[in-house]
Design a protein around this motif. Structure first.
Motif, mmCIF file in Angstrom:
data_model
loop_
_atom_site.group_PDB
_atom_site.id
_atom_site.type_symbol
_atom_site.label_atom_id
_atom_site.label_comp_id
_atom_site.label_asym_id
_atom_site.label_seq_id
_atom_site.Cartn_x
_atom_site.Cartn_y
_atom_site.Cartn_z
ATOM 1 N N ASN A 133 16.342 20.459 83.138
ATOM 2 C CA ASN A 133 16.998 19.316 83.790
ATOM 3 C C ASN A 133 18.508 19.254 83.599
ATOM 4 N N VAL A 134 19.019 19.993 82.631
ATOM 5 C CA VAL A 134 20.455 19.923 82.343
ATOM 6 C C VAL A 134 21.164 21.255 82.578
ATOM 7 N N GLU A 138 23.087 23.349 86.643
ATOM 8 C CA GLU A 138 24.486 23.777 86.630
ATOM 9 C C GLU A 138 24.595 25.282 86.839
ATOM 10 N N LYS A 150 26.895 20.911 78.629
ATOM 11 C CA LYS A 150 25.962 19.793 78.725
ATOM 12 C C LYS A 150 24.706 20.054 77.903
ATOM 13 N N LYS A 153 25.616 19.403 74.273
ATOM 14 C CA LYS A 153 25.751 17.972 74.014
ATOM 15 C C LYS A 153 24.389 17.322 73.804
ATOM 16 N N ASN A 154 23.422 17.689 74.629
ATOM 17 C CA ASN A 154 22.089 17.124 74.482
ATOM 18 C C ASN A 154 21.418 17.602 73.206
ATOM 19 N N GLU A 164 24.118 8.526 72.967
ATOM 20 C CA GLU A 164 25.171 8.578 73.973
ATOM 21 C C GLU A 164 25.344 9.979 74.554
ATOM 22 N N THR A 167 21.216 12.869 78.055
ATOM 23 C CA THR A 167 21.087 12.448 79.443
ATOM 24 C C THR A 167 19.726 11.797 79.680
ATOM 25 N N ASP A 168 19.657 10.984 80.736
ATOM 26 C CA ASP A 168 18.423 10.251 81.038
ATOM 27 C C ASP A 168 17.251 11.198 81.273
ATOM 28 N N SER A 169 17.512 12.332 81.913
ATOM 29 C CA SER A 169 16.426 13.255 82.252
ATOM 30 C C SER A 169 15.843 13.937 81.023
ATOM 31 N N GLU A 171 15.908 12.178 77.929
ATOM 32 C CA GLU A 171 15.445 11.083 77.091
ATOM 33 C C GLU A 171 14.074 10.575 77.499
#
Length: 257
Positions: A133-134, A138, A150, A153-154, A164, A167-169, A171
């Motif tokens: 998903n992340v 890309e 990204k 970061k996740n 923070e 990402t929603d996808s 979480e």
């Protein structure tokens, strides 16, 4: 978890059997938190990633490393990522809190390898969500720098409980049964792929070859393959970085774009 014990059993079997040609590709030198041997990350993004990873280690002790390579040269991405993570000893000794994000450009494969100590947070299911998903969206757009940033970061957000950065996808809540099912499916696919590799290469030499034991700095099989000559030097920021003695047992996930 039973799945982790099964994965560790098969990893131990692999490490004590000389399977012909399976680990032919040598692990490149660890030059920093980002090791871009495929030259796909722009300089500004690389500096930002290094800063994220340095802050993570300074605040939590957790070590994460990025590795990009031009090609696996016939190796399996799971086997190679475990070999790289183990050789570099990412994560602290006795805590095993390391993680590796590996990208193989030619094969269009990406993998997140997770140390024993982070498997409770960076589960196979979570790693799969990050990849699908992340990172992959890309990569499909040709933006490797953004996908890797990204993804990191996740990974950092999950490992450090910083919502923070997630990402929603990623979480999305997953119940335990779906996570177990995903882990079983991933393991089955990995074992099938491993079996195919063994069978395809067994015709030239003996099926298993002689037994050998691997440990410490001897954990590398030489085979005329080297990152130093054929793949260029890549780039890296944050010299002097080194692993802390962490170990890995096959936790994580892989994906293709």
């Amino acid at each position: 978890m039973v799945l982790n014990k099964i994965k560790r059993f098969f990893l131990l079997a692999l490490l004590t059997l000389n399977i012909t040609g399976l680990w032919a590709l040598e692990v490149p030198a660890l030059k920093g938190r980002v090791n871009d041997y495929a030259n796909i990350i722009n300089q500004n993004t690389e500096e930002e990633i290094v800063n994220y990873l340095k802050s993570l280690e300074d605040s939590t002790g957790i070590q994460m490393v990025v590795l990009t390579i031009p090609s696996l040269q016939g190796d399996d991405i799971t086997s190679f990522s475990i070999k790289a993570a183990e050789k570099w000893q990412i994560g602290r000794k006795d805590k095993d809190d390391g993680a590796l994000l590996l990208v193989a450009l030619q094969e269009r494969l990406v993998r997140i390898e997770v140390g024993y100590g982070l498997e409770g947070k960076l589960t196979d299911a979570k790693c799969g969500l990050i990849i699908r998903n992340v990172i992959i969206p890309e990569f499909k757009d040709g933006d490797y720098s953004s996908g890797i940033e990204k993804g990191i970061k996740n990974m950092v957000g999950i490992a450090s409980d910083n919502a923070e950065l997630i990402t929603d996808s990623v979480e999305e809540d997953k119940d335990e049964s779906s996570e177990v099912a995903y882990g079983i499916l991933s393991m089955i696919i990995w074992l099938i792929f491993l079996f195919i590799i063994i069978i395809s290469r067994s015709g030239r030499r003996s099926f298993f070859g002689p037994l050998f034991f691997i440990g410490g700095s001897n954990y590398r099989r030489s085979n005329n393959s080297s990152f130093g000559s054929g793949f260029g030097s890549g780039s890296s920021f944050g010299g002097g970085f080194h692993g802390g003695g962490g170990h890995f047992g096959g936790g994580g996930a892989s994906g293709h774009w």
